[in-house]
Design a protein around this motif. Structure first.
Motif, PDB file in Angstrom:
ATOM      1  N   ASP A 207      59.634  26.019 -46.014  1.00 19.59           N
ATOM      2  CA  ASP A 207      60.666  25.175 -46.527  1.00 19.59           C
ATOM      3  C   ASP A 207      59.897  23.611 -47.369  1.00 19.59           C
ATOM      4  O   ASP A 207      61.074  22.930 -47.748  1.00 19.59           O
ATOM      5  CB  ASP A 207      61.702  24.327 -45.689  1.00 19.59           C
ATOM      6  N   TYR A 208      58.999  23.752 -47.293  1.00 16.28           N
ATOM      7  CA  TYR A 208      58.440  22.340 -48.336  1.00 16.28           C
ATOM      8  C   TYR A 208      58.438  22.033 -49.544  1.00 16.28           C
ATOM      9  O   TYR A 208      58.590  21.077 -49.291  1.00 16.28           O
ATOM     10  CB  TYR A 208      56.642  21.974 -47.479  1.00 16.28           C
ATOM     11  N   GLU A 209      58.515  23.053 -50.254  1.00 21.21           N
ATOM     12  CA  GLU A 209      59.070  22.971 -51.212  1.00 21.21           C
ATOM     13  C   GLU A 209      60.091  22.878 -51.712  1.00 21.21           C
ATOM     14  O   GLU A 209      60.472  22.394 -52.828  1.00 21.21           O
ATOM     15  CB  GLU A 209      58.597  24.415 -52.198  1.00 21.21           C
ATOM     16  N   LYS A 210      60.980  23.726 -51.231  1.00 21.24           N
ATOM     17  CA  LYS A 210      62.344  23.074 -50.716  1.00 21.24           C
ATOM     18  C   LYS A 210      62.957  20.810 -50.540  1.00 21.24           C
ATOM     19  O   LYS A 210      63.554  20.190 -51.552  1.00 21.24           O
ATOM     20  CB  LYS A 210      63.559  23.572 -50.346  1.00 21.24           C
ATOM     21  N   ALA A 211      61.844  20.969 -49.902  1.00 18.07           N
ATOM     22  CA  ALA A 211      62.115  19.330 -49.184  1.00 18.07           C
ATOM     23  C   ALA A 211      61.833  18.235 -50.431  1.00 18.07           C
ATOM     24  O   ALA A 211      61.629  16.824 -50.426  1.00 18.07           O
ATOM     25  CB  ALA A 211      61.750  18.996 -47.643  1.00 18.07           C
ATOM     26  N   ASN A 212      60.517  18.892 -50.502  1.00 17.78           N
ATOM     27  CA  ASN A 212      59.596  17.828 -51.563  1.00 17.78           C
ATOM     28  C   ASN A 212      60.444  17.008 -52.653  1.00 17.78           C
ATOM     29  O   ASN A 212      60.479  15.468 -52.488  1.00 17.78           O
ATOM     30  CB  ASN A 212      58.517  18.253 -52.268  1.00 17.78           C
ATOM     31  N   PRO A 213      61.187  17.379 -53.487  1.00 18.13           N
ATOM     32  CA  PRO A 213      62.101  17.255 -54.168  1.00 18.13           C
ATOM     33  C   PRO A 213      62.673  15.879 -54.118  1.00 18.13           C
ATOM     34  O   PRO A 213      62.624  14.652 -54.518  1.00 18.13           O
ATOM     35  CB  PRO A 213      63.050  17.948 -55.521  1.00 18.13           C
ATOM     36  N   VAL A 214      63.589  16.427 -51.997  1.00 16.94           N
ATOM     37  CA  VAL A 214      64.212  15.359 -51.874  1.00 16.94           C
ATOM     38  C   VAL A 214      63.630  13.810 -51.692  1.00 16.94           C
ATOM     39  O   VAL A 214      64.360  12.534 -51.961  1.00 16.94           O
ATOM     40  CB  VAL A 214      65.219  15.713 -50.680  1.00 16.94           C
ATOM     41  N   LEU A 215      62.417  14.018 -50.592  1.00 15.81           N
ATOM     42  CA  LEU A 215      61.736  13.254 -50.525  1.00 15.81           C
ATOM     43  C   LEU A 215      61.178  12.404 -51.428  1.00 15.81           C
ATOM     44  O   LEU A 215      61.267  11.118 -51.920  1.00 15.81           O
ATOM     45  CB  LEU A 215      59.587  13.506 -49.903  1.00 15.81           C
ATOM     46  N   ALA A 216      60.898  12.584 -52.825  1.00 15.60           N
ATOM     47  CA  ALA A 216      60.645  11.983 -54.809  1.00 15.60           C
ATOM     48  C   ALA A 216      62.417  11.757 -54.882  1.00 15.60           C
ATOM     49  O   ALA A 216      62.300   9.985 -55.406  1.00 15.60           O
ATOM     50  CB  ALA A 216      60.174  13.088 -55.189  1.00 15.60           C
ATOM     51  N   LYS A 217      63.324  11.694 -54.522  1.00 15.26           N
ATOM     52  CA  LYS A 217      64.261  11.744 -55.216  1.00 15.26           C
ATOM     53  C   LYS A 217      64.623   9.889 -53.860  1.00 15.26           C
ATOM     54  O   LYS A 217      65.295   9.351 -55.200  1.00 15.26           O
ATOM     55  CB  LYS A 217      65.781  12.578 -54.567  1.00 15.26           C
ATOM     56  N   HIS A 218      64.147   9.467 -53.278  1.00 19.64           N
ATOM     57  CA  HIS A 218      64.467   8.608 -52.288  1.00 19.64           C
ATOM     58  C   HIS A 218      63.411   7.690 -52.194  1.00 19.64           C
ATOM     59  O   HIS A 218      63.442   6.673 -51.442  1.00 19.64           O
ATOM     60  CB  HIS A 218      65.154   8.844 -50.877  1.00 19.64           C
ATOM     61  N   SER A 219      62.522   7.769 -53.096  1.00 23.01           N
ATOM     62  CA  SER A 219      61.542   7.180 -53.466  1.00 23.01           C
ATOM     63  C   SER A 219      60.537   7.166 -51.925  1.00 23.01           C
ATOM     64  O   SER A 219      59.997   6.526 -51.361  1.00 23.01           O
ATOM     65  CB  SER A 219      61.806   5.938 -53.387  1.00 23.01           C
ATOM     66  N   LEU A 220      60.495   7.946 -50.994  1.00 21.40           N
ATOM     67  CA  LEU A 220      59.808   8.256 -49.808  1.00 21.40           C
ATOM     68  C   LEU A 220      57.856   7.842 -50.447  1.00 21.40           C
ATOM     69  O   LEU A 220      57.267   7.934 -51.033  1.00 21.40           O
ATOM     70  CB  LEU A 220      59.254   9.562 -49.620  1.00 21.40           C
ATOM     71  N   GLU A 221      57.854   6.281 -49.676  1.00 26.82           N
ATOM     72  CA  GLU A 221      56.205   5.939 -50.307  1.00 26.82           C
ATOM     73  C   GLU A 221      55.152   7.047 -49.023  1.00 26.82           C
ATOM     74  O   GLU A 221      55.056   6.613 -47.757  1.00 26.82           O
ATOM     75  CB  GLU A 221      55.845   4.992 -50.067  1.00 26.82           C
TER      76      GLU A 221
END
Length: 660
Positions: A207-221
């Motif tokens: 599931d991480y491949e789906k979640a990673n773009p979402v994390l980037a979209k919300h500027s997770l540092e």
């Protein structure tokens, strides 16, 4: 004096084996400005492998110099060193050719460079490691709010664990987007910080491949989890212990660097200066021409240096050189480099002339006149004996301390010292000693003129000085143009204003001597006619320029009112300081008179401030009256400054083996 140094052109052809000797000799002599040879039957010269090595070593050694300077223990400094900088000791190098010099540098670097590089590497590595540890401590302090074993925060084969921070306003949308993307197949823990959220997410690998773009979209540092085991607090304690160990290592490495600096700094600086000068020599090679067996160079030098330079070249080439010396030709006027020539006491003022620009070879050098008028204007704008005394003392100390350097500070101090004499003299005439301080103290001060009470008279004097100053400029321009065969320009552009100025003076005097009114009108008319004729060359714009240039002349003349304005400002600021001191002088608290305690520092500080600020104004505005009003009457400053091929030596000195 009044004209530049007489110059001569030199052309040299000699055997190629003497090239390095000739260049080195000329470089150390510093008497010839080398120019590019026009190549027809030969080719341009280029640096050989040794000169290229010199350029490379110059850059490499400069890095060693920077490193050692950083760790050098500084001694002295302060005000004393500003006034009395120590004389740098020069180390002698016996020059036997560029090849031998490069070998000596390589031998020196072979011994010193590895030691320096080793310590530098140790310092850099230790500092990098300390930064890594500090970053780890900072992350562990953040993670302490989770109270989870650090090893459990690392990803595994089945799970991807993400720890990071996110802005408060993006926290809720992030969770919603994750739920929409991966559903309930993740674990999230959030802790609120000051202005952000610390978050921990656990995803299945698939599931991480789906979640990673979402994390980037919300500027997770993301936070990089430090290596180690235990709770964040326990691991942070270990990291702090490591940091203390690294700090000890760093201090030890710094001690080693200080020792290296003490041992090698002067030698590294010495070889760096040698290489810098060789690199300078290499840059001039492109101006030379060469064949398989010979080389040729050309340039300019002062006539008085010709016997020494010619003798030196013949000596080091064993008389196997063709040398041609000739005077400048009329068509070379714009190419002749200018070296000013004045008596020793005027030489410092050349700095002011050169700031504007040097004269052409057939022009007038204004430095001797400027030495007097600049100093007089400076003194007129200050007109205070005590201010002049303070400036004179400071200047005398700088002259004494910088005498061995003969640098810009020494030249500027000489200008200030000369100007301080006029300041003190005019201060006596105006009866100004820290303004009206003596008057307020009840001491009678004789004065020919009071700046504050006789401002109108001071203005009249300033304008009279302006007319004299401008008349001198036009007269110089007239004589120079006549000498150079520019008779028409001399009559129309210079004599016209000379006649107008004389007419203005006669008009003023005619108030007491009416018989001078008629000659004044005649001279003014003649001058104005010549002026109009000079403007007719502009064709259709002549009428407009007649009005513009005439009122431009009037504006330049009125600009000399700044002599009065700054003299008034100096007296005014000094008076304000004295009034403030007078106001606090009588303050008492009971029987204790604290006014004296307040008044003395106020008087000293205020008068020193007045000295500094008014001296700055006098310096700038005196330059302005010369650069704009005075130079505008005759001087272009479009000459080409003499820039000899000269070695720059502060701590090194060459002993030429072939000169022995």
């Amino acid at each position: 004096m009044f004209k530049p140094e007489e110059m001569a052109k030199i052309e040299v052809i000699s055997l190629g084996r003497y090239k390095d000797r000739v260049l080195t000799y000329l470089h150390e002599e510093g008497a010839v400005e080398v120019r590019e040879v026009e190549v027809r039957l030969a080719q341009k010269d280029v640096p050989n492998e040794f000169y290229r090595k010199a350029a490379s070593y110059s850059i490499g050694i400069s890095r060693l110099v920077d490193f050692l300077r950083t760790h050098k223990k500084e001694g002295g400094g302060g005000l004393r060193e500003f006034f009395f900088p120590p004389e740098k000791k020069k180390k002698t190098y016996r020059y036997r050719g560029i090849e031998q010099l490069i070998k000596d540098v390589e031998t020196f670097l072979g011994k010193v460079e590895p030691e320096i590089k080793a310590v530098e590497g140790k310092l850099n590595a230790t500092q990098t490691e300390m930064e890594r540890i500090r970053a780890g401590i900072a992350i562990l302090e953040l993670l302490s709010v989770l109270n989870i074993e650090v090893e459990y925060l690392k990803s595994t084969d089945m799970l991807e664990i993400v720890v990071g921070t996110v802005d408060k306003d993006k926290h809720a949308p992030l969770l919603e987007d994750l739920k929409r993307t991966v559903g309930e197949k993740f674990v999230g823990i959030s802790k609120e910080l000051k202005d952000r959220y610390l978050v921990l997410f656990v995803f299945l690998r698939k599931d991480y491949e789906k979640a990673n773009p979402v994390l980037a979209k919300h500027s997770l540092e993301r936070l990089e989890i430090p290596e180690g085991k235990g709770t964040p607090e326990e691991l942070a304690a270990e990291y702090r212990k490591k940091l203390r160990e690294k700090e000890a290592e760093l201090e030890k490495a710094r001690k080693e660097a200080e020792w290296l600096s003490e041992q090698y700094y002067e030698d590294v600086l010495f070889y760096h200066e040698l290489m810098e000068n060789e690199r300078d020599k290499a840059t001039i090679l492109s101006s030379l021409a060469r064949t398989n067996m010979t080389f040729a160079l050309t340039g300019w030098l002062p006539k008085e240096k010709v016997p020494d330079v010619v003798g030196g070249i013949r000596r080091i080439t064993e008389n196997k050189a063709y040398i041609s010396i000739r005077d400048p030709e009329p068509g070379e006027l714009d190419e002749i480099p200018i070296k000013l020539k004045n008596p020793k006491f005027i030489e410092p003022f050349e700095m002011l002339t050169e700031m504007f620009g040097v004269p052409k070879y057939n022009e007038f050098d204004p430095t001797p006149i400027m030495a007097f008028t600049y100093s007089f204007f400076f003194g007129f704008m200050l007109t205070d004996f005590m201010y002049g005394l303070i400036i004179g003392i400071v200047a005398a100390l700088l002259i004494k301390g910088h005498k061995h350097l003969r640098d810009g500070t020494w030249k500027f101090a000489n200008i200030l010292l000369f100007s301080s004499f006029f300041t003190m003299l005019l201060g006596i005439l105006f009866g100004s000693y820290f303004g009206n301080a003596l008057d307020l103290a009840g001491i009678h001060v004789p004065r020919l003129l009071d700046t504050m009470k006789g401002a109108l008279t001071v203005l009249e004097i300033a304008l009279a000085i302006g007319l004299i100053h401008m008349f001198i400029g036009y007269t110089i321009g007239f004589m120079v143009k006549l000498r150079n065969g520019e008779t028409k320009e001399a009559l129309l552009e210079q004599l016209s204003w000379m006649l107008i100025i004389i007419a203005v003076v006669l008009f003023v005097i005619s108030k007491d001597y009416p018989g001078l009114a008629l000659p004044a009108k005649g001279l003014f008319g003649a001058g104005f006619v010549l002026f109009v004729l000079s403007e007719l060359k502009n064709g259709g714009l002549a009428a407009l320029l007649i009005i513009s240039d005439f009122f431009g002349f009037v504006g330049n003349w009125l600009s000399y009112a700044r002599l009065m304005a700054l003299a008034l400002a100096t007296a005014g600021i000094a008076m304000v300081v004295n009034i403030l001191v007078q106001m606090v002088w009588g303050i008492r608290i009971g029987a204790v008179q604290i006014g004296i305690v307040l008044g003395i520092p106020l008087f000293i500080g205020g008068q020193f401030f007045s000295t500094a600020i008014n001296s700055l104004g006098a310096f700038v505005h005196s330059l302005r009256l010369h650069y704009v009003e005075f130079f505008g009457t005759f001087y272009s400053g479009e000459g080409r400054r003499f820039e000899p091929f000269r070695a720059k030596r502060e701590i090194s000195k060459l002993e030429l083996e072939f000169e022995a």
